[in-house]
Design a protein around this motif. Structure first.
Motif, PDB file in Angstrom:
ATOM      1  N   SER A   1       0.825  -1.197   0.000  1.00  0.00           N
ATOM      2  CA  SER A   1       0.000   0.000   0.000  1.00  0.00           C
ATOM      3  C   SER A   1       0.864   1.254   0.000  1.00  0.00           C
ATOM      4  O   SER A   1       1.994   1.260   0.495  1.00  0.00           O
ATOM      5  N   SER A   2       0.338   2.330  -0.541  1.00  0.00           N
ATOM      6  CA  SER A   2       1.050   3.610  -0.533  1.00  0.00           C
ATOM      7  C   SER A   2       0.748   4.419   0.726  1.00  0.00           C
ATOM      8  O   SER A   2       1.333   5.487   0.928  1.00  0.00           O
ATOM      9  N   GLU A   3      -0.137   3.904   1.560  1.00  0.00           N
ATOM     10  CA  GLU A   3      -0.568   4.656   2.746  1.00  0.00           C
ATOM     11  C   GLU A   3       0.325   4.304   3.936  1.00  0.00           C
ATOM     12  O   GLU A   3      -0.034   3.495   4.795  1.00  0.00           O
ATOM     13  N   VAL A   4       1.508   4.927   3.953  1.00  0.00           N
ATOM     14  CA  VAL A   4       2.475   4.674   5.019  1.00  0.00           C
ATOM     15  C   VAL A   4       1.845   5.001   6.373  1.00  0.00           C
ATOM     16  O   VAL A   4       1.191   6.030   6.533  1.00  0.00           O
TER      17      VAL A   4
ATOM     18  N   ARG B   1      -0.193   0.627   6.586  1.00  0.00           N
ATOM     19  CA  ARG B   1       0.048  -0.540   5.746  1.00  0.00           C
ATOM     20  C   ARG B   1       0.008  -1.870   6.490  1.00  0.00           C
ATOM     21  O   ARG B   1      -0.433  -2.873   5.933  1.00  0.00           O
ATOM     22  N   THR B   2       0.478  -1.894   7.715  1.00  0.00           N
ATOM     23  CA  THR B   2       0.514  -3.174   8.430  1.00  0.00           C
ATOM     24  C   THR B   2      -0.883  -3.777   8.536  1.00  0.00           C
ATOM     25  O   THR B   2      -1.096  -4.953   8.217  1.00  0.00           O
ATOM     26  N   ALA B   3      -1.851  -2.983   8.971  1.00  0.00           N
ATOM     27  CA  ALA B   3      -3.218  -3.480   9.101  1.00  0.00           C
ATOM     28  C   ALA B   3      -3.815  -3.810   7.733  1.00  0.00           C
ATOM     29  O   ALA B   3      -4.496  -4.840   7.574  1.00  0.00           O
TER      30      ALA B   3
ATOM     31  N   LEU C   1      16.283   1.993   7.032  1.00  0.00           N
ATOM     32  CA  LEU C   1      15.226   2.912   6.606  1.00  0.00           C
ATOM     33  C   LEU C   1      13.990   2.764   7.490  1.00  0.00           C
ATOM     34  O   LEU C   1      13.570   1.648   7.814  1.00  0.00           O
ATOM     35  N   GLY C   2      13.396   3.892   7.837  1.00  0.00           N
ATOM     36  CA  GLY C   2      12.153   3.840   8.597  1.00  0.00           C
ATOM     37  C   GLY C   2      11.051   3.108   7.853  1.00  0.00           C
ATOM     38  O   GLY C   2      10.150   2.523   8.466  1.00  0.00           O
ATOM     39  N   LEU C   3      11.116   3.144   6.519  1.00  0.00           N
ATOM     40  CA  LEU C   3      10.132   2.441   5.682  1.00  0.00           C
ATOM     41  C   LEU C   3      10.085   0.948   5.960  1.00  0.00           C
ATOM     42  O   LEU C   3       9.100   0.285   5.658  1.00  0.00           O
ATOM     43  N   ALA C   4      11.158   0.416   6.505  1.00  0.00           N
ATOM     44  CA  ALA C   4      11.258  -1.035   6.648  1.00  0.00           C
ATOM     45  C   ALA C   4      10.280  -1.611   7.669  1.00  0.00           C
ATOM     46  O   ALA C   4       9.856  -2.765   7.533  1.00  0.00           O
ATOM     47  N   ALA C   5       9.898  -0.826   8.675  1.00  0.00           N
ATOM     48  CA  ALA C   5       9.133  -1.376   9.800  1.00  0.00           C
ATOM     49  C   ALA C   5       7.841  -2.062   9.361  1.00  0.00           C
ATOM     50  O   ALA C   5       7.545  -3.188   9.798  1.00  0.00           O
TER      51      ALA C   5
ATOM     52  N   LEU D   1       9.769  11.098   4.933  1.00  0.00           N
ATOM     53  CA  LEU D   1      10.066   9.751   4.450  1.00  0.00           C
ATOM     54  C   LEU D   1      11.250   9.762   3.487  1.00  0.00           C
ATOM     55  O   LEU D   1      12.169   8.943   3.600  1.00  0.00           O
ATOM     56  N   LEU D   2      11.249  10.710   2.556  1.00  0.00           N
ATOM     57  CA  LEU D   2      12.324  10.766   1.566  1.00  0.00           C
ATOM     58  C   LEU D   2      13.651  11.135   2.225  1.00  0.00           C
ATOM     59  O   LEU D   2      14.701  10.584   1.871  1.00  0.00           O
ATOM     60  N   ALA D   3      13.606  12.066   3.163  1.00  0.00           N
ATOM     61  CA  ALA D   3      14.833  12.453   3.856  1.00  0.00           C
ATOM     62  C   ALA D   3      15.364  11.289   4.691  1.00  0.00           C
ATOM     63  O   ALA D   3      16.578  11.032   4.719  1.00  0.00           O
ATOM     64  N   ASP D   4      14.485  10.574   5.351  1.00  0.00           N
ATOM     65  CA  ASP D   4      14.900   9.408   6.127  1.00  0.00           C
ATOM     66  C   ASP D   4      15.510   8.345   5.223  1.00  0.00           C
ATOM     67  O   ASP D   4      16.498   7.693   5.587  1.00  0.00           O
ATOM     68  N   SER D   5      14.932   8.171   4.039  1.00  0.00           N
ATOM     69  CA  SER D   5      15.438   7.166   3.104  1.00  0.00           C
ATOM     70  C   SER D   5      16.828   7.546   2.598  1.00  0.00           C
ATOM     71  O   SER D   5      17.704   6.689   2.453  1.00  0.00           O
TER      72      SER D   5
END
Length: 286
Positions: free
Chosen positions: A74-77, A80-82, A112-116, A243-247
């Protein structure tokens, strides 16, 4: 029957186009929130079914009779988990032979924070016990191509990735890999770490952009908070800027690097060169 979720998105559409080269359109299902958004796919003979990650009843209907399902994240960071768990549960109820999931490169060790949320989804898949293959996608080169017009306008390419090496690939390369996995047998239990053949620093990307455009475009490396502020100032929503800066910061710590060449091996050709994609981006900006 192969079901592709998120089929109206950029990656989903490319996956379906890749599948259409190999399997009959009638055996492909485009699962989307708004069926009208993929009328063009329906016109090609692809089945279209409503599928909303937040509405399990639509998922049960979308996966009915499915042999394989591609879960495009999903694109809804933050949600997404649910959402992904709903899909995994529906896949289990449908009894499919294979679930393919688009995760993140080295998700289990990524800075990356995105990984969680990807790690949580991978765990949900294991807990459900469904036959699955993980497509751990690296960075899309398009994520950086989006900055080309601004870089050409302002005479600088900005970021906060330091000297981190980034093994990105074109979205179409990742789509081709997903299609290849969905077509092949014996994929359950596999984990693919997918990345481009050639890695680069953002300074090297800026140099390549300079060559492609004929205009000097240096790379300016900023502190993470300044890069985030610059992205927000350019009009990006604050969560996207963060998100982009964290990546980028994660890239500085090696989070977007891989040299295993699993992507090119899987698709049977080299990944799309950065120089080619930059030249196309410059042409579009002209």
């Amino acid at each position: 029957m192969i079901v592709v979720t998120g089929a109206s998105g950029q990656l989903g559409r490319l996956v379906i186009q890749a599948l259409l080269k190999e399997v009959p359109a009638a055996s492909i299902v485009a699962a989307v929130r708004k069926p009208a958004s993929v009328a063009d796919l329906a016109a090609q003979g692809v089945q279209v079914r409503e599928a909303d990650y937040t509405r399990p009843d639509t998922l049960d209907a979308a996966f009915k009779g499915a042999d394989k399902v591609l879960l495009i994240s999903s694109s809804e960071v933050g949600q997404r988990t649910a959402q992904h768990r709903n899909v995994v549960d529906a896949v289990k109820r449908a009894g499919v032979s294979l679930l393919a999931y688009t995760s993140l490169l080295h998700a289990d060790t990524s800075p990356l924070g995105l990984a969680a949320e990807h790690v949580a989804t991978e765990a949900a898949i294991r807990e459900a016990g469904v036959p699955a293959v993980l497509l751990r996608n690296g960075w899309y080169t398009e994520n950086y191509l989006a900055s080309v017009p601004a870089a050409l306008q302002h005479g600088a390419f900005i970021g906060c990735a330091g000297t981190g090496r980034i093994a990105s690939a074109a979205r179409a390369d990742y789509a081709a890999a997903a299609a290849a996995v969905l077509i092949r047998s014996g994929q359950a239990g596999l984990v693919y770490e997918l990345a481009g053949d050639t890695a680069y620093t953002l300074a090297e990307l800026a140099e390549a952009l300079s060559q492609a455009s004929g205009k000097a475009v240096p790379y300016v490396d900023l502190p993470q908070h300044e890069y985030e502020a610059a992205l927000a100032g350019a009009g990006l929503p604050q969560p996207v800027a963060a998100l982009l800066a964290d990546s980028d910061a994660g890239a500085a710590r090696g989070g977007l690097f891989d040299d295993g060449h699993q992507l090119s091996n899987l698709i049977g050709r080299p990944t799309t060169p950065l120089a080619q994609l930059l030249a196309e981006a410059v042409a579009r900006s002209a």
